[in-house]
Design a protein around this motif. Sequence first.
Motif, mmCIF file in Angstrom:
data_model
loop_
_atom_site.group_PDB
_atom_site.id
_atom_site.type_symbol
_atom_site.label_atom_id
_atom_site.label_comp_id
_atom_site.label_asym_id
_atom_site.label_seq_id
_atom_site.Cartn_x
_atom_site.Cartn_y
_atom_site.Cartn_z
ATOM 1 N N ALA A 19 0.819 -1.218 0.000
ATOM 2 C CA ALA A 19 0.000 0.000 0.000
ATOM 3 C C ALA A 19 0.854 1.270 0.000
ATOM 4 O O ALA A 19 0.327 2.373 0.107
ATOM 5 N N GLY A 20 2.174 1.109 -0.114
ATOM 6 C CA GLY A 20 3.050 2.286 -0.115
ATOM 7 C C GLY A 20 3.945 2.302 1.107
ATOM 8 O O GLY A 20 4.006 1.325 1.849
ATOM 9 N N SER A 21 4.622 3.417 1.301
ATOM 10 C CA SER A 21 5.578 3.527 2.406
ATOM 11 C C SER A 21 4.855 3.765 3.732
ATOM 12 O O SER A 21 3.960 4.596 3.820
ATOM 13 N N LEU A 22 5.269 2.998 4.731
ATOM 14 C CA LEU A 22 4.675 3.135 6.061
ATOM 15 C C LEU A 22 5.732 3.806 6.948
ATOM 16 O O LEU A 22 6.735 3.197 7.290
ATOM 17 N N ASP A 23 5.499 5.071 7.259
ATOM 18 C CA ASP A 23 6.472 5.822 8.064
ATOM 19 C C ASP A 23 6.208 5.558 9.541
ATOM 20 O O ASP A 23 5.358 6.205 10.148
ATOM 21 N N GLY A 42 2.560 3.135 24.053
ATOM 22 C CA GLY A 42 2.048 3.556 22.752
ATOM 23 C C GLY A 42 1.099 2.500 22.245
ATOM 24 O O GLY A 42 1.188 1.333 22.655
ATOM 25 N N LEU A 43 0.211 2.908 21.341
ATOM 26 C CA LEU A 43 -0.776 1.963 20.826
ATOM 27 C C LEU A 43 -0.090 0.812 20.103
ATOM 28 O O LEU A 43 1.042 0.950 19.642
ATOM 29 N N SER A 44 -0.780 -0.302 19.991
ATOM 30 C CA SER A 44 -0.282 -1.428 19.201
ATOM 31 C C SER A 44 -0.053 -0.940 17.771
ATOM 32 O O SER A 44 -0.916 -0.277 17.190
ATOM 33 N N GLY A 45 1.113 -1.217 17.232
ATOM 34 C CA GLY A 45 1.430 -0.786 15.871
ATOM 35 C C GLY A 45 2.073 0.591 15.808
ATOM 36 O O GLY A 45 2.416 1.083 14.736
ATOM 37 N N SER A 46 2.284 1.229 16.961
ATOM 38 C CA SER A 46 2.858 2.587 16.949
ATOM 39 C C SER A 46 4.370 2.570 16.696
ATOM 40 O O SER A 46 4.957 3.624 16.434
ATOM 41 N N GLY A 47 5.002 1.391 16.804
ATOM 42 C CA GLY A 47 6.425 1.318 16.452
ATOM 43 C C GLY A 47 7.363 1.054 17.614
ATOM 44 O O GLY A 47 8.577 1.231 17.500
ATOM 45 N N GLN A 210 8.665 8.540 32.025
ATOM 46 C CA GLN A 210 7.641 7.919 31.185
ATOM 47 C C GLN A 210 7.535 8.653 29.844
ATOM 48 O O GLN A 210 7.429 9.874 29.824
ATOM 49 N N LEU A 211 7.564 7.857 28.769
ATOM 50 C CA LEU A 211 7.433 8.427 27.430
ATOM 51 C C LEU A 211 6.301 7.742 26.689
ATOM 52 O O LEU A 211 5.955 6.587 26.978
ATOM 53 N N LEU A 212 5.776 8.471 25.707
ATOM 54 C CA LEU A 212 4.681 7.963 24.882
ATOM 55 C C LEU A 212 5.120 8.039 23.426
ATOM 56 O O LEU A 212 5.654 9.068 23.002
ATOM 57 N N LEU A 213 4.928 6.953 22.687
ATOM 58 C CA LEU A 213 5.251 6.966 21.248
ATOM 59 C C LEU A 213 3.955 7.148 20.464
ATOM 60 O O LEU A 213 3.068 6.287 20.500
ATOM 61 N N THR A 214 3.840 8.278 19.810
ATOM 62 C CA THR A 214 2.633 8.581 19.028
ATOM 63 C C THR A 214 3.037 9.193 17.700
ATOM 64 O O THR A 214 3.851 10.121 17.672
ATOM 65 N N LYS A 215 2.469 8.665 16.633
ATOM 66 C CA LYS A 215 2.719 9.190 15.282
ATOM 67 C C LYS A 215 4.210 9.341 14.987
ATOM 68 O O LYS A 215 4.654 10.338 14.410
ATOM 69 N N GLY A 216 4.989 8.367 15.464
ATOM 70 C CA GLY A 216 6.398 8.325 15.103
ATOM 71 C C GLY A 216 7.318 9.216 15.895
ATOM 72 O O GLY A 216 8.502 9.318 15.575
ATOM 73 N N VAL A 217 6.777 9.882 16.930
ATOM 74 C CA VAL A 217 7.657 10.682 17.798
ATOM 75 C C VAL A 217 7.399 10.366 19.266
ATOM 76 O O VAL A 217 6.304 9.930 19.637
ATOM 77 N N LEU A 218 8.425 10.599 20.089
ATOM 78 C CA LEU A 218 8.293 10.382 21.533
ATOM 79 C C LEU A 218 7.937 11.692 22.223
ATOM 80 O O LEU A 218 8.441 12.751 21.855
ATOM 81 N N SER A 219 7.062 11.593 23.220
ATOM 82 C CA SER A 219 6.758 12.775 24.038
ATOM 83 C C SER A 219 6.612 12.317 25.473
ATOM 84 O O SER A 219 6.405 11.128 25.745
#
Length: 221
Positions: A19-23, A42-47, A210-219
Amino acid sequence: MSKVLLEAKDLKKSFSTAAGSLDVLRSINLTVNEGESVSIRGLSGSGKTTLLQLLGGLEAPDAGEVLIDLKSQGLVSPHLHLGHGVGFVFQNFQLMPELNTLENVMLAAKILGTPDAEFKARTLIESVGLGSRLNHYPSQLSGGECQRVAIARALINDPTIVLADEPTGNLDEATGQQIINLLLGIVAKKQMALILVTHSREFAERTQRQLLLTKGVLSPG
Ligand SMILES: Nc1ncnc2c1ncn2[C@@H]1O[C@H](COP(=O)(O)OP(=O)(O)OP(=O)(O)O)[C@@H](O)[C@H]1O
Ligand SMILES: [Mg+2]
Protein backbone atom coordinates in the motif's frame (compact mmCIF):
# COMPACT_ATOMS: atom_id res chain seq x y z
CA MET A 1 25.91 15.09 36.33
CA SER A 2 24.97 11.60 35.12
CA LYS A 3 26.80 10.03 32.23
CA VAL A 4 24.93 9.58 28.93
CA LEU A 5 24.63 5.89 28.11
CA LEU A 6 22.40 5.91 25.05
CA GLU A 7 21.65 8.61 22.57
CA ALA A 8 19.25 8.41 19.63
CA LYS A 9 19.26 11.35 17.25
CA ASP A 10 16.48 12.03 14.76
CA LEU A 11 15.83 8.35 13.98
CA LYS A 12 13.60 7.57 11.04
CA LYS A 13 12.28 4.20 9.91
CA SER A 14 9.80 3.34 7.17
CA PHE A 15 8.65 0.03 5.75
CA SER A 16 7.65 -0.37 2.13
CA THR A 17 4.39 -2.23 1.82
CA ALA A 18 2.03 -3.04 -1.04
CA ALA A 19 0.00 0.00 0.00
CA GLY A 20 3.05 2.29 -0.12
CA SER A 21 5.58 3.53 2.41
CA LEU A 22 4.68 3.13 6.06
CA ASP A 23 6.47 5.82 8.06
CA VAL A 24 6.66 4.20 11.49
CA LEU A 25 9.33 6.31 13.21
CA ARG A 26 9.44 9.92 12.00
CA SER A 27 11.87 11.63 14.33
CA ILE A 28 12.99 9.88 17.49
CA ASN A 29 15.24 11.72 19.91
CA LEU A 30 16.11 10.03 23.17
CA THR A 31 18.87 10.24 25.74
CA VAL A 32 19.20 7.70 28.55
CA ASN A 33 21.67 8.15 31.40
CA GLU A 34 23.63 5.45 33.17
CA GLY A 35 21.39 3.49 35.55
CA GLU A 36 18.23 5.32 34.45
CA SER A 37 14.91 3.53 33.87
CA VAL A 38 12.59 4.78 31.13
CA SER A 39 9.25 3.43 29.98
CA ILE A 40 7.70 3.73 26.55
CA ARG A 41 3.97 3.27 25.99
CA GLY A 42 2.05 3.56 22.75
CA LEU A 43 -0.78 1.96 20.83
CA SER A 44 -0.28 -1.43 19.20
CA GLY A 45 1.43 -0.79 15.87
CA SER A 46 2.86 2.59 16.95
CA GLY A 47 6.42 1.32 16.45
CA LYS A 48 7.67 0.38 19.93
CA THR A 49 9.28 -2.92 18.90
CA THR A 50 10.76 -1.26 15.82
CA LEU A 51 12.27 1.44 18.03
CA LEU A 52 13.81 -1.05 20.48
CA GLN A 53 15.33 -2.96 17.56
CA LEU A 54 16.98 0.23 16.33
CA LEU A 55 18.19 1.14 19.82
CA GLY A 56 19.69 -2.33 20.30
CA GLY A 57 21.32 -2.37 16.87
CA LEU A 58 19.22 -5.29 15.62
CA GLU A 59 17.95 -3.11 12.77
CA ALA A 60 19.43 -0.07 11.08
CA PRO A 61 17.54 3.22 10.90
CA ASP A 62 16.84 4.82 7.51
CA ALA A 63 18.26 8.04 8.89
CA GLY A 64 19.59 9.29 12.19
CA GLU A 65 21.99 7.71 14.60
CA VAL A 66 22.07 5.54 17.71
CA LEU A 67 25.05 5.71 20.02
CA ILE A 68 25.58 3.56 23.10
CA ASP A 69 28.37 3.67 25.66
CA LEU A 70 29.21 0.02 26.15
CA LYS A 71 31.39 -0.56 29.15
CA SER A 72 32.93 2.88 29.03
CA GLN A 73 34.35 2.59 25.53
CA GLY A 74 32.76 5.91 24.68
CA LEU A 75 29.69 6.31 22.51
CA VAL A 76 29.63 3.84 19.62
CA SER A 77 27.04 2.50 17.21
CA PRO A 78 25.36 -0.58 18.79
CA HIS A 79 25.45 -2.73 15.64
CA LEU A 80 29.23 -2.85 15.88
CA HIS A 81 28.93 -4.47 19.28
CA LEU A 82 25.84 -6.63 18.96
CA GLY A 83 25.32 -8.65 22.12
CA HIS A 84 27.89 -6.70 24.12
CA GLY A 85 26.45 -4.37 26.69
CA VAL A 86 22.86 -4.62 25.49
CA GLY A 87 20.43 -7.15 26.98
CA PHE A 88 17.27 -7.73 24.95
CA VAL A 89 14.05 -9.21 26.34
CA PHE A 90 12.02 -10.03 23.25
CA GLN A 91 8.26 -9.55 23.07
CA ASN A 92 7.78 -13.22 22.18
CA PHE A 93 10.69 -14.55 24.32
CA GLN A 94 12.64 -16.06 21.37
CA LEU A 95 13.79 -19.04 23.43
CA MET A 96 15.34 -21.96 21.58
CA PRO A 97 12.76 -24.77 21.76
CA GLU A 98 15.35 -27.55 21.71
CA LEU A 99 17.32 -26.12 24.63
CA ASN A 100 16.34 -26.37 28.29
CA THR A 101 16.27 -23.46 30.72
CA LEU A 102 19.93 -23.72 31.71
CA GLU A 103 21.08 -24.14 28.10
CA ASN A 104 18.94 -21.24 26.85
CA VAL A 105 20.45 -18.87 29.40
CA MET A 106 23.99 -20.19 28.90
CA LEU A 107 23.81 -19.91 25.11
CA ALA A 108 23.97 -16.11 25.16
CA ALA A 109 27.09 -16.26 27.34
CA LYS A 110 28.76 -18.96 25.28
CA ILE A 111 28.28 -17.01 22.05
CA LEU A 112 30.28 -14.14 23.54
CA GLY A 113 32.77 -16.41 25.31
CA THR A 114 31.77 -15.05 28.72
CA PRO A 115 33.70 -16.95 31.40
CA ASP A 116 31.88 -18.98 34.08
CA ALA A 117 28.77 -19.23 31.87
CA GLU A 118 27.25 -22.14 33.76
CA PHE A 119 27.77 -20.68 37.22
CA LYS A 120 26.39 -17.32 36.12
CA ALA A 121 23.40 -18.94 34.41
CA ARG A 122 22.55 -21.05 37.45
CA THR A 123 22.80 -18.01 39.75
CA LEU A 124 20.56 -15.90 37.51
CA ILE A 125 18.01 -18.68 37.03
CA GLU A 126 17.88 -19.06 40.79
CA SER A 127 17.37 -15.31 41.19
CA VAL A 128 14.39 -15.34 38.82
CA GLY A 129 12.88 -18.19 40.88
CA LEU A 130 13.37 -21.00 38.40
CA GLY A 131 15.96 -23.06 40.21
CA SER A 132 13.61 -26.06 40.03
CA ARG A 133 13.08 -25.67 36.25
CA LEU A 134 16.67 -25.95 35.03
CA ASN A 135 15.96 -28.97 32.84
CA HIS A 136 12.58 -27.90 31.49
CA TYR A 137 12.22 -27.12 27.80
CA PRO A 138 10.27 -23.97 26.80
CA SER A 139 7.24 -26.09 25.81
CA GLN A 140 7.17 -27.41 29.38
CA LEU A 141 7.21 -23.93 30.94
CA SER A 142 4.35 -21.51 31.57
CA GLY A 143 4.31 -18.11 29.80
CA GLY A 144 5.53 -16.34 32.93
CA GLU A 145 8.31 -18.88 33.38
CA CYS A 146 9.44 -18.44 29.76
CA GLN A 147 9.45 -14.70 30.36
CA ARG A 148 11.68 -15.15 33.39
CA VAL A 149 14.09 -17.36 31.38
CA ALA A 150 14.20 -14.61 28.75
CA ILE A 151 15.03 -12.05 31.46
CA ALA A 152 17.80 -14.23 32.88
CA ARG A 153 19.24 -14.65 29.39
CA ALA A 154 19.15 -10.89 28.78
CA LEU A 155 21.15 -10.30 31.95
CA ILE A 156 23.82 -12.96 31.69
CA ASN A 157 26.42 -10.86 29.91
CA ASP A 158 26.12 -8.04 32.48
CA PRO A 159 24.63 -5.51 30.07
CA THR A 160 24.86 -1.81 30.76
CA ILE A 161 21.37 -1.39 29.30
CA VAL A 162 18.38 -3.73 29.16
CA LEU A 163 15.75 -3.29 26.44
CA ALA A 164 12.57 -5.07 27.52
CA ASP A 165 9.73 -5.36 25.00
CA GLU A 166 6.45 -5.83 26.85
CA PRO A 167 7.88 -8.30 29.35
CA THR A 168 4.48 -8.56 31.02
CA GLY A 169 2.43 -9.01 27.84
CA ASN A 170 0.08 -11.99 28.07
CA LEU A 171 0.67 -12.45 31.77
CA ASP A 172 -1.91 -12.31 34.53
CA GLU A 173 -1.84 -9.33 36.89
CA ALA A 174 0.00 -11.07 39.74
CA THR A 175 2.66 -12.64 37.49
CA GLY A 176 3.10 -9.33 35.67
CA GLN A 177 3.73 -7.62 39.00
CA GLN A 178 6.29 -10.28 39.90
CA ILE A 179 8.11 -9.88 36.58
CA ILE A 180 8.23 -6.08 36.91
CA ASN A 181 9.44 -6.30 40.51
CA LEU A 182 12.10 -8.74 39.42
CA LEU A 183 13.28 -6.71 36.46
CA LEU A 184 13.31 -3.36 38.27
CA GLY A 185 14.98 -4.98 41.28
CA ILE A 186 17.81 -6.55 39.30
CA VAL A 187 18.55 -3.53 37.10
CA ALA A 188 18.56 -1.21 40.14
CA LYS A 189 20.84 -3.54 42.09
CA LYS A 190 23.29 -3.85 39.21
CA GLN A 191 22.96 -0.18 38.19
CA MET A 192 21.83 -1.08 34.68
CA ALA A 193 19.79 1.28 32.55
CA LEU A 194 16.38 -0.01 31.45
CA ILE A 195 14.04 0.85 28.61
CA LEU A 196 10.73 -0.81 29.35
CA VAL A 197 8.07 -1.04 26.65
CA THR A 198 4.70 -1.67 28.25
CA HIS A 199 1.01 -1.09 27.72
CA SER A 200 0.50 -0.71 31.46
CA ARG A 201 0.43 2.81 32.89
CA GLU A 202 0.91 1.35 36.36
CA PHE A 203 4.11 -0.45 35.40
CA ALA A 204 5.31 2.55 33.38
CA GLU A 205 4.95 4.77 36.43
CA ARG A 206 7.41 2.60 38.30
CA THR A 207 10.23 3.74 35.99
CA GLN A 208 11.97 7.07 36.53
CA ARG A 209 10.76 8.61 33.26
CA GLN A 210 7.64 7.92 31.19
CA LEU A 211 7.43 8.43 27.43
CA LEU A 212 4.68 7.96 24.88
CA LEU A 213 5.25 6.97 21.25
CA THR A 214 2.63 8.58 19.03
CA LYS A 215 2.72 9.19 15.28
CA GLY A 216 6.40 8.32 15.10
CA VAL A 217 7.66 10.68 17.80
CA LEU A 218 8.29 10.38 21.53
CA SER A 219 6.76 12.78 24.04
CA PRO A 220 6.52 12.83 27.83
CA GLY A 221 3.68 10.50 28.75
N1 LIG B 1 9.16 -5.69 8.42
C1 LIG B 1 8.06 -4.96 8.33
N2 LIG B 1 7.49 -4.70 7.11
C2 LIG B 1 6.37 -3.95 7.01
N3 LIG B 1 5.73 -3.40 8.07
C3 LIG B 1 6.25 -3.60 9.29
C4 LIG B 1 7.42 -4.40 9.50
N4 LIG B 1 7.69 -4.45 10.81
C5 LIG B 1 6.72 -3.71 11.42
N5 LIG B 1 5.87 -3.21 10.51
C6 LIG B 1 4.72 -2.34 10.79
O1 LIG B 1 5.19 -1.24 11.54
C7 LIG B 1 4.27 -0.88 12.55
C8 LIG B 1 4.97 -0.87 13.89
O2 LIG B 1 5.26 -2.21 14.29
P1 LIG B 1 5.83 -2.54 15.73
O3 LIG B 1 5.96 -4.00 15.81
O4 LIG B 1 7.04 -1.73 15.95
O5 LIG B 1 4.64 -2.00 16.67
P2 LIG B 1 4.46 -2.08 18.24
O6 LIG B 1 4.25 -0.69 18.72
O7 LIG B 1 5.57 -2.84 18.83
O8 LIG B 1 3.09 -2.88 18.40
P3 LIG B 1 2.62 -3.93 19.55
O9 LIG B 1 2.20 -3.08 20.73
O10 LIG B 1 1.43 -4.61 18.91
O11 LIG B 1 3.74 -4.86 19.83
C9 LIG B 1 3.12 -1.87 12.46
O12 LIG B 1 2.04 -1.22 11.83
C10 LIG B 1 3.67 -3.00 11.64
O13 LIG B 1 2.65 -3.58 10.87
MG1 LIG C 1 5.72 -4.66 19.83
